[in-house]
Design an enzyme around this catalytic site. Structure first.
Site, PDB file in Angstrom:
ATOM      1  N   CYS A   1     -31.978 -29.602 -22.210  1.00 56.56           N
ATOM      2  CA  CYS A   1     -32.869 -30.231 -21.230  1.00 56.56           C
ATOM      3  C   CYS A   1     -32.371 -29.980 -19.800  1.00 56.56           C
ATOM      4  O   CYS A   1     -31.341 -30.532 -19.397  1.00 56.56           O
ATOM      5  CB  CYS A   1     -32.947 -31.723 -21.538  1.00 56.56           C
ATOM      6  SG  CYS A   1     -33.741 -32.729 -20.278  1.00 56.56           S
TER       7      CYS A   1
ATOM      8  N   CYS B   1     -31.997 -33.081 -17.691  1.00 57.51           N
ATOM      9  CA  CYS B   1     -30.831 -33.845 -18.158  1.00 57.51           C
ATOM     10  C   CYS B   1     -29.550 -33.297 -17.526  1.00 57.51           C
ATOM     11  O   CYS B   1     -28.694 -34.059 -17.059  1.00 57.51           O
ATOM     12  CB  CYS B   1     -30.709 -33.783 -19.684  1.00 57.51           C
ATOM     13  SG  CYS B   1     -32.080 -34.518 -20.583  1.00 57.51           S
TER      14      CYS B   1
END
Length: 126
Positions: A29, A32
């Site tokens: 991600c 993230c």
């Protein structure tokens, strides 16, 4: 305090430790990975708070139990009670504001509200 890695085995005991901020993330991600340094900096600014991460890829069941539908998601617990949850990366000042709001909570009132919602009496922790 260093950021700790949470698993299904350590989750319950950890969230009971006062204020706990949890970053739910995955290695694939991009947002993230971009949020990680902000989360780490917040951990340095707030050493009395537990900062933890849950790898949603490694902890599928835990992420499902927490109702995670998007990552990154930031969750905050105080004395074992979920008091904040938001998908998406937060800026450093926003994390600081969340921490301040959580520190100001009247946990006896919150426990009372939770108990009423589920129909159980609750004792004050003092």
């Amino acid at each position: 305090m260093p950021i700790i890695k949470l698993t299904a085995d350590t989750f319950e005991a950890t969230i009971e430790q006062g204020i706990v901020l949890v970053d739910l993330w995955a290695a694939w991600c991009g947002p993230c990975r971009a949020f990680a340094p902000t989360f780490e900096a917040a951990a340095v600014r707030h050493p009395s708070i537990v900062f933890a991460k849950i790898d949603t890829e490694a902890e599928h069941q835990l992420a499902a139990e927490l109702g995670i539908r998007a990552i990154p998601t930031l969750m905050a617990f105080r004395d074992g009670v979920l008091v904040f949850s938001r998908a998406g990366a937060l800026a450093g000042p926003a994390i600081d504001a969340v921490v301040a709001q959580i520190e100001a909570l009247d946990m006896d009132a919150i426990r009372h509200e939770v108990a009423q919602a589920v129909g159980h009496p609750v004792a004050s922790r003092g």
